[in-house]
Design an enzyme around this catalytic site. Sequence first.
Site, PDB file in Angstrom:
ATOM      1  N   HIS A 129      -5.331  13.069   1.301  1.00 17.89           N
ATOM      2  CA  HIS A 129      -6.188  11.961   1.737  1.00 17.89           C
ATOM      3  C   HIS A 129      -5.262  10.784   2.050  1.00 17.89           C
ATOM      4  O   HIS A 129      -4.190  10.660   1.452  1.00 17.89           O
ATOM      5  CB  HIS A 129      -7.110  11.621   0.570  1.00 17.89           C
ATOM      6  N   ASP A 206      -3.860  13.694  -7.547  1.00 17.76           N
ATOM      7  CA  ASP A 206      -5.008  12.958  -7.030  1.00 17.76           C
ATOM      8  C   ASP A 206      -6.241  13.785  -7.377  1.00 17.76           C
ATOM      9  O   ASP A 206      -6.511  14.804  -6.741  1.00 17.76           O
ATOM     10  CB  ASP A 206      -4.853  12.770  -5.519  1.00 17.76           C
ATOM     11  N   GLN A 209     -11.407  14.367  -6.038  1.00 15.47           N
ATOM     12  CA  GLN A 209     -12.407  15.401  -5.751  1.00 15.47           C
ATOM     13  C   GLN A 209     -12.596  16.345  -6.927  1.00 15.47           C
ATOM     14  O   GLN A 209     -13.681  16.888  -7.115  1.00 15.47           O
ATOM     15  CB  GLN A 209     -11.985  16.218  -4.522  1.00 15.47           C
ATOM     16  N   LYS A 232     -17.482   9.212  -7.718  1.00 15.57           N
ATOM     17  CA  LYS A 232     -17.640  10.592  -7.254  1.00 15.57           C
ATOM     18  C   LYS A 232     -18.129  11.501  -8.376  1.00 15.57           C
ATOM     19  O   LYS A 232     -18.332  12.698  -8.174  1.00 15.57           O
ATOM     20  CB  LYS A 232     -16.311  11.119  -6.701  1.00 15.57           C
ATOM     21  N   CYS A 370     -10.694  10.803   6.301  1.00 18.23           N
ATOM     22  CA  CYS A 370      -9.513  10.071   5.829  1.00 18.23           C
ATOM     23  C   CYS A 370      -8.351  11.026   5.604  1.00 18.23           C
ATOM     24  O   CYS A 370      -7.573  10.875   4.663  1.00 18.23           O
ATOM     25  CB  CYS A 370      -9.799   9.286   4.557  1.00 18.23           C
TER      26      CYS A 370
END
Lengths: 413, 154
Positions: A129, A206, A209, A232, A370
């Site tokens: 991302h 990261d 998600q 999220k 993104c």
Amino acid sequence: MLTVMKANFDVQQIRKDFPILKQEVNGRQLIYLDNAATSQKPQVVIDAINRYYKEQNANVHRGVHFLSQLATREYDDARVKVQRFINAAESHEIIFTRGTTESINLVAYSYGRKFVREGDEIIISAMEHHSNIVPWQILCEQTGAKLRVIPINDDGELLIDEFALMLNPRVKLVAVAHLSNALGTLNPVKRIIELAHSHDIPVLLDGAQAAPHLKIDVRDLDCDFYAFSGHKMCGPTGIGVLYGKSELLNMMPPFMGGGDMIASVTFEKTTYNVLPAKFEAGTPHIEGAIVLGVAIDYLNSVGLDRVAAYEHELLGYATEVIGAIPGIKIIGTAREKASVLSFTLDGIHPHDMGTILDQEGIAIRAGHHCAQPVMKRFGIPATARASFAFYNTREEIDALAEGIQKAVEVFNG
Amino acid sequence: MADLSELYQQVILDHNKKPRNFKVINPADREQEGYNPLCGDQITIYLKLSDDLIEDVGFQGSGCAISKASASMMTTAVKGKTKEEAELLFDEFHRMVKGELNPETDPHHLGRLTILAGVREFPARVKCASLSWHTLRAALGGNNETVSTELTEE
């Protein structure tokens, strides 16, 4: 095993927890398939926001009065909830931020300023991302370090052998997505961490998600940093987390200066506070942190193992049903995937698809997510992306398939 | 409720499938790139000018049906027009897709461009329809910086 879990998973009961799902859009029942952008919020989370401002609101770490102590206790409790949620060793290894983006920037600025010099290297991957690309580019521009990129194959899987060859003493950090937002690839992060650690290189994951879809165990993974966002995972926007191993966080300089992050201030010299306060300058997002704790309680009550099993089954069904539509090409066909179905359809641009589906009450994302380098890698300007949560159903996926057929009819008459 | 069949009319779908003036002009008097960073739509416009007259216009790029059809229809509308006439069309078109000009009641010179009036019911798609027009305008102005709808539509 899977069937047992399915039997226990009453999705209709869970849907009752999310008031927004009852809403109609364009005269149709809302079908929300844009969960990778942000999740919807259960009633307990919405109530907790209200309750905080009605009953608990005060600044933290400042007052001797009742409310300040109450807010401080709730805020600190939330940190412990996050610690347990990702199985961190210490609660002071949990830094509250505005979200994944700020968490990654914190590491880029603070760790980068301390440890990265001209000629050094930072490794990211081809499926990142923008928020796990741009902070490192800025760092590289400022220091003269070099950004290197782990390539991916046509299925959207990292080439781990290539990665192993990239490791050398100049590499100061590896930063990769746990779960790709554009492709849905679940990366072999444990293997990546083992390889990097064999060269004494720390790894940032990261987890924006991954956090709402998988059980995260930072000690089992042995990652050095883990970044994720509250919004999220059923929590509010504006609150996120950076987990860092305390020996690293202790070595790093503050990211921002201000109140709360100091031990003492004179005009000659300021000494910094200990973790986690060192990295939380200014009045934090108190309500956000407390309510993130409530969202974590909620997710724990549903059970992330059950969530993962149910979503796995749902993604399998969606891949089968949507993949069977003539002209559909699924972008991201890794063996290990979760929650994301990105696709293109011959002759219909994803934006047109997005508008037509919206008329059916179906919310998907259309665009580059993104992740423009990912689009470039696959030679496409954009994809349509349906992303699932544990409150989605097979019926909603059937409706998505019908909506796609409708788009075909609009375009091909 | 907004009407899909008005947005995706046959004429628009036809321009999407078979865009007119979809060509590179080389050498061109003006070459201008336009970009919609939100969705990745990208267009390059080529102009052949004779004093104030747009002698020829071509475009290349990728985008959704609305942006492609709008670019295609724009090229047929401005070919043979003066800069001033093209500016006027830009202004009228822009006001139409934003819902500020009603082609049925307000005076205008839009001709077949009114087919794109349906876009006004889809606010998220106004940028798609106007990307080519912003790019044309920048090309006529001779400003070589890439046009971004994020800057022009806010």
